[in-house]
Design a protein around this motif. Structure first.
Motif, PDB file in Angstrom:
ATOM      1  N   THR A  29       0.893  -1.315   0.096  1.00 13.57           N
ATOM      2  CA  THR A  29      -0.151  -0.081  -0.110  1.00 13.57           C
ATOM      3  C   THR A  29       1.018   1.318  -0.083  1.00 13.57           C
ATOM      4  O   THR A  29       0.523   2.211  -0.506  1.00 13.57           O
ATOM      5  N   TRP A  30       2.046   1.207   0.446  1.00 16.01           N
ATOM      6  CA  TRP A  30       2.908   2.502   0.560  1.00 16.01           C
ATOM      7  C   TRP A  30       3.776   2.587  -0.695  1.00 16.01           C
ATOM      8  O   TRP A  30       4.453   3.478  -0.946  1.00 16.01           O
ATOM      9  N   CYS A  31       3.634   1.634  -1.651  1.00  9.84           N
ATOM     10  CA  CYS A  31       4.419   1.772  -2.913  1.00  9.84           C
ATOM     11  C   CYS A  31       3.633   2.636  -3.903  1.00  9.84           C
ATOM     12  O   CYS A  31       2.453   1.953  -4.303  1.00  9.84           O
ATOM     13  N   THR A  32       3.672   3.843  -4.338  1.00 14.16           N
ATOM     14  CA  THR A  32       3.056   4.482  -5.001  1.00 14.16           C
ATOM     15  C   THR A  32       2.891   3.913  -6.555  1.00 14.16           C
ATOM     16  O   THR A  32       1.806   3.802  -6.922  1.00 14.16           O
ATOM     17  N   PRO A  33       4.099   3.360  -7.305  1.00 18.06           N
ATOM     18  CA  PRO A  33       3.843   2.713  -8.291  1.00 18.06           C
ATOM     19  C   PRO A  33       2.881   1.596  -8.229  1.00 18.06           C
ATOM     20  O   PRO A  33       2.079   1.336  -9.377  1.00 18.06           O
ATOM     21  N   CYS A  34       3.098   0.768  -7.205  1.00 22.35           N
ATOM     22  CA  CYS A  34       1.832  -0.151  -7.312  1.00 22.35           C
ATOM     23  C   CYS A  34       0.648   0.189  -7.069  1.00 22.35           C
ATOM     24  O   CYS A  34      -0.182  -0.423  -7.827  1.00 22.35           O
ATOM     25  N   ILE A  35       0.268   1.170  -6.418  1.00 24.72           N
ATOM     26  CA  ILE A  35      -0.821   1.529  -6.113  1.00 24.72           C
ATOM     27  C   ILE A  35      -1.635   2.026  -7.885  1.00 24.72           C
ATOM     28  O   ILE A  35      -2.792   2.020  -7.920  1.00 24.72           O
ATOM     29  N   ARG A  36      -0.728   2.803  -8.381  1.00 19.36           N
ATOM     30  CA  ARG A  36      -1.103   3.285  -9.782  1.00 19.36           C
ATOM     31  C   ARG A  36      -1.197   1.995 -10.568  1.00 19.36           C
ATOM     32  O   ARG A  36      -2.007   2.183 -11.673  1.00 19.36           O
ATOM     33  N   GLU A  40      -4.706  -0.382 -13.357  1.00 19.00           N
ATOM     34  CA  GLU A  40      -4.312  -0.447 -15.017  1.00 19.00           C
ATOM     35  C   GLU A  40      -4.435  -2.190 -15.024  1.00 19.00           C
ATOM     36  O   GLU A  40      -4.736  -2.392 -16.240  1.00 19.00           O
ATOM     37  N   ILE A  41      -4.012  -2.989 -14.078  1.00 21.76           N
ATOM     38  CA  ILE A  41      -4.167  -4.320 -14.423  1.00 21.76           C
ATOM     39  C   ILE A  41      -5.714  -4.642 -14.445  1.00 21.76           C
ATOM     40  O   ILE A  41      -6.200  -5.303 -15.259  1.00 21.76           O
ATOM     41  N   ASP A  42      -6.386  -3.842 -13.435  1.00 27.62           N
ATOM     42  CA  ASP A  42      -7.700  -4.209 -13.530  1.00 27.62           C
ATOM     43  C   ASP A  42      -8.592  -3.738 -15.035  1.00 27.62           C
ATOM     44  O   ASP A  42      -9.331  -4.588 -15.460  1.00 27.62           O
ATOM     45  N   SER A  43      -8.084  -2.629 -15.344  1.00 29.94           N
ATOM     46  CA  SER A  43      -8.582  -1.898 -16.586  1.00 29.94           C
ATOM     47  C   SER A  43      -8.379  -3.138 -17.806  1.00 29.94           C
ATOM     48  O   SER A  43      -9.264  -3.549 -18.370  1.00 29.94           O
ATOM     49  N   ILE A 117       8.118  -9.356 -14.771  1.00 34.31           N
ATOM     50  CA  ILE A 117       8.114  -8.207 -15.089  1.00 34.31           C
ATOM     51  C   ILE A 117       8.380  -7.264 -13.848  1.00 34.31           C
ATOM     52  O   ILE A 117       7.819  -7.324 -12.867  1.00 34.31           O
ATOM     53  N   ALA A 118       9.373  -6.522 -14.020  1.00 35.89           N
ATOM     54  CA  ALA A 118       9.832  -5.585 -12.838  1.00 35.89           C
ATOM     55  C   ALA A 118       9.421  -4.264 -13.093  1.00 35.89           C
ATOM     56  O   ALA A 118       9.568  -3.766 -14.012  1.00 35.89           O
ATOM     57  N   GLY A 119       8.738  -3.593 -12.117  1.00 36.06           N
ATOM     58  CA  GLY A 119       8.308  -2.251 -12.300  1.00 36.06           C
ATOM     59  C   GLY A 119       6.742  -2.126 -12.530  1.00 36.06           C
ATOM     60  O   GLY A 119       6.245  -3.009 -12.946  1.00 36.06           O
ATOM     61  N   ALA A 120       6.221  -0.893 -12.681  1.00 42.05           N
ATOM     62  CA  ALA A 120       4.901  -0.752 -12.954  1.00 42.05           C
ATOM     63  C   ALA A 120       4.794  -0.669 -14.357  1.00 42.05           C
ATOM     64  O   ALA A 120       5.466  -0.051 -15.173  1.00 42.05           O
ATOM     65  N   ARG A 121       3.623  -1.099 -15.004  1.00 44.56           N
ATOM     66  CA  ARG A 121       3.316  -1.054 -16.295  1.00 44.56           C
ATOM     67  C   ARG A 121       1.851  -0.486 -16.547  1.00 44.56           C
ATOM     68  O   ARG A 121       1.130  -0.372 -15.557  1.00 44.56           O
ATOM     69  N   ASP A 122       1.595  -0.048 -17.902  1.00 42.51           N
ATOM     70  CA  ASP A 122       0.239   0.519 -17.898  1.00 42.51           C
ATOM     71  C   ASP A 122      -0.787  -0.546 -18.521  1.00 42.51           C
ATOM     72  O   ASP A 122      -0.594  -1.726 -18.776  1.00 42.51           O
ATOM     73  N   ALA A 123      -2.172  -0.060 -18.482  1.00 41.18           N
ATOM     74  CA  ALA A 123      -3.076  -1.193 -19.142  1.00 41.18           C
ATOM     75  C   ALA A 123      -2.887  -1.691 -20.411  1.00 41.18           C
ATOM     76  O   ALA A 123      -3.124  -2.622 -20.861  1.00 41.18           O
ATOM     77  N   ALA A 124      -2.386  -0.981 -21.225  1.00 46.92           N
ATOM     78  CA  ALA A 124      -2.226  -1.328 -22.679  1.00 46.92           C
ATOM     79  C   ALA A 124      -0.975  -2.534 -22.455  1.00 46.92           C
ATOM     80  O   ALA A 124      -1.189  -3.585 -23.298  1.00 46.92           O
ATOM     81  N   TYR A 125       0.037  -2.377 -21.709  1.00 42.74           N
ATOM     82  CA  TYR A 125       0.917  -3.431 -21.528  1.00 42.74           C
ATOM     83  C   TYR A 125       0.263  -4.627 -20.987  1.00 42.74           C
ATOM     84  O   TYR A 125       0.333  -5.711 -21.434  1.00 42.74           O
TER      85      TYR A 125
END
Length: 189
Positions: A29-36, A40-43, A117-125
């Motif tokens: 929950t404290w990981c801002t990229p995670c929460i963003r 995106e995964i849900d979408s 996959i390391a790091g946050a990705r977007d819905a398109a990915y």
């Protein structure tokens, strides 16, 4: 969303998902990229007909209070699981997690890792990833092939932390862009 707690809950979800690819996302929950990334995964999941299971595992919160608060208002279409510090350590060892979040691991229908996959990705990915996981045949044990990302360059993701304008940061950012491409780099200041 479904909010569960404990290693037994995670094990049950993984067991129920055998036969399908699983996108196993590790976050906190404290990981801002995670929460963003979670929405995106849900979408992507809501926008595809792919037969892919998604499970998001909170391995970074020492107690479940923040997890419960986030999960209660998230509205995500996939289960969220919180595990305690002992289970987190076990998962970090089992999957060789680097200690940076988010980290996403794709499991095949047998529960074996086929992609990381390391790091946050977007819905398109994630949409492209889910489509590829759902569309192709499962790699055979003797094929030597494995599921890869939507494209080879996007498999590498680099998080660059520093102050824009600082020569060291700029040099590191340029090298990260050369290695991972513009879609494979996240800058943090």
């Amino acid at each position: 969303s479904i909010a569960l707690e404990g290693q037994a809950a995670l094990d049950s979800l993984l067991q129920a998902s055998l036969g399908s690819h699983v996108i196993l996302n590790f976050w906190a929950t404290w990981c801002t990229p995670c929460i963003r990334e979670l929405p995106e995964i849900d979408s992507a999941l809501r926008g595809t007909r792919a037969r892919v299971a998604v499970i998001a595992v909170d391995i970074g919160d020492p107690d479940p209070v923040a997890f419960r608060e986030y999960a209660g208002g998230s509205g995500l279409a996939f289960p969220l699981v919180w595990v305690d510090e002992d289970a987190s350590s076990g998962l970090e060892e089992r999957f060789g997690l680097p200690g940076l979040l988010p980290e996403t691991i794709v499991l095949d229908g047998s529960g074996d890792e086929v992609m990381r996959i390391a790091g946050a990705r977007d819905a398109a990915y994630f949409t492209e990833l889910m489509s590829r996981l759902d569309g192709g045949p499962e790699p055979g044990p003797d094929s030597g092939s494995a599921v890869t990302g939507p494209d080879t360059a996007s498999v590498l993701h680099v998080n660059v932390v520093g102050t824009p304008g600082d020569p060291a940061f700029e040099a590191l950012a340029a090298e990260a862009l050369a290695l991972a491409g513009s879609g494979g780099v996240t800058m943090f200041d």
